[in-house]
Design an enzyme around this catalytic site. Sequence first.
Site, short mmCIF file in Angstrom:
data_model
loop_
_atom_site.label_atom_id
_atom_site.label_comp_id
_atom_site.label_asym_id
_atom_site.label_seq_id
_atom_site.Cartn_x
_atom_site.Cartn_y
_atom_site.Cartn_z
N SER A 141 0.87 -1.18 0.00
CA SER A 141 0.00 0.00 0.00
C SER A 141 0.90 1.22 0.00
O SER A 141 2.09 1.12 0.35
CB SER A 141 -0.83 -0.01 1.28
OG SER A 141 -1.49 1.22 1.47
N TYR A 154 -1.90 -0.95 10.54
CA TYR A 154 -1.98 -1.26 9.10
C TYR A 154 -0.66 -0.92 8.42
O TYR A 154 -0.07 -1.75 7.71
CB TYR A 154 -3.14 -0.46 8.48
CG TYR A 154 -3.33 -0.69 7.00
CD1 TYR A 154 -4.03 -1.80 6.54
CD2 TYR A 154 -2.82 0.20 6.06
CE1 TYR A 154 -4.22 -2.01 5.18
CE2 TYR A 154 -3.00 0.00 4.70
CZ TYR A 154 -3.71 -1.11 4.26
OH TYR A 154 -3.88 -1.32 2.91
#
Length: 289
Positions: A141, A154
Amino acid sequence: MTASTDPERRELIVVTGASTGMGAATARELARRGFHVLAGVRRQVDADALRAEGIEPHALDITVESDVTAIADRVARDPMHRPLRALINNAGIAVNAPVETLPLDEWRRQFEVNLFGHIAMTQALLPALLQSCGTVVNISSVGGRVALSTYGAYAGSKFALEAVSDAMRREVAEFGVKVVVVEPGGVKTEITERGIATADRLSAAMTADQLHRYGDLAEAVKAQARSFTAGGVTAERAATVIAKAATASRPRTRYTIGRDAAVLVRVARLASDRLLDRMLRLNLRPHYA
Ligand SMILES: NC(=O)c1ccc[n+]([C@@H]2O[C@H](COP(=O)([O-])OP(=O)(O)OC[C@H]3O[C@@H](n4cnc5c(N)ncnc54)[C@H](OP(=O)(O)O)[C@@H]3O)[C@@H](O)[C@H]2O)c1
């Protein structure tokens, strides 16, 4: 490459987390390109929705050892002895809350899926990938390069996935196995609303003091996440980048998806920490109620 109508579909590709979003779109894109896709899903209803020419759904929770072993066996015992062209480690969840407030079992859940699950899959399928000189694609990401407020778990899992990918790429290059990282920015998928539902559940468990400290921040981050996603690319567009990463004979080490990711990754590389702090704070400001 074989045509999409080729009944033989000469190579296998495994995609994890294929029930929705980028995983489903990538499975369809690769089947269209003529691969036989083993698509990991956790529910029968998702298997039924996904099954199509070139897509074979396979029960797979990447945190369950017996599921991981079963799909590795499926690849090893392919009745047509097809090589494994790529493993696409795509499954992911977003567990977002301020570092102070996030319970340790939630930190572990985040890392179990976004990091250890991918490592388990990679270890299980490496024998097949070594035989075929195949490719591991790890879906990271932009959060694997920049850690926004409340994204500690995350981003931590994605930063770790980036590091593991770098180490492994250097370990296996000489055996012909490629390791590629894909860094999406905003992509219109289920993950945003799923992540917001998790963030709401976690906010509801905060103490009054914690809510006082972080309540407004958590709300602003949710609004920002929704606007990132609304302005993001489609899962189908993302799938074309992932398919390229998985099938290129000389892939780049990293691919970004979307202009937002390309810009942010470059800025993060050039800006000092303090400058980046200020830029991220300014970016978040319009999302406060
Ligand atoms: N969308 C974005 O803006 C964005 C941006 C950057 C990175 N990413 C990354 O892209 C990847 C794909 O996410 P997405 O956006 O397509 O989200 P999504 O639509 O929510 O898809 C996530 C997939 O992961 C699966 N999954 C979750 N836990 C799993 C487990 N334990 N075992 C196996 N599968 C599991 C889900 O299956 P179930 O349906 O069974 O839960 C689903 O198929 C993730 O790694 C995510 O971090 C997304």
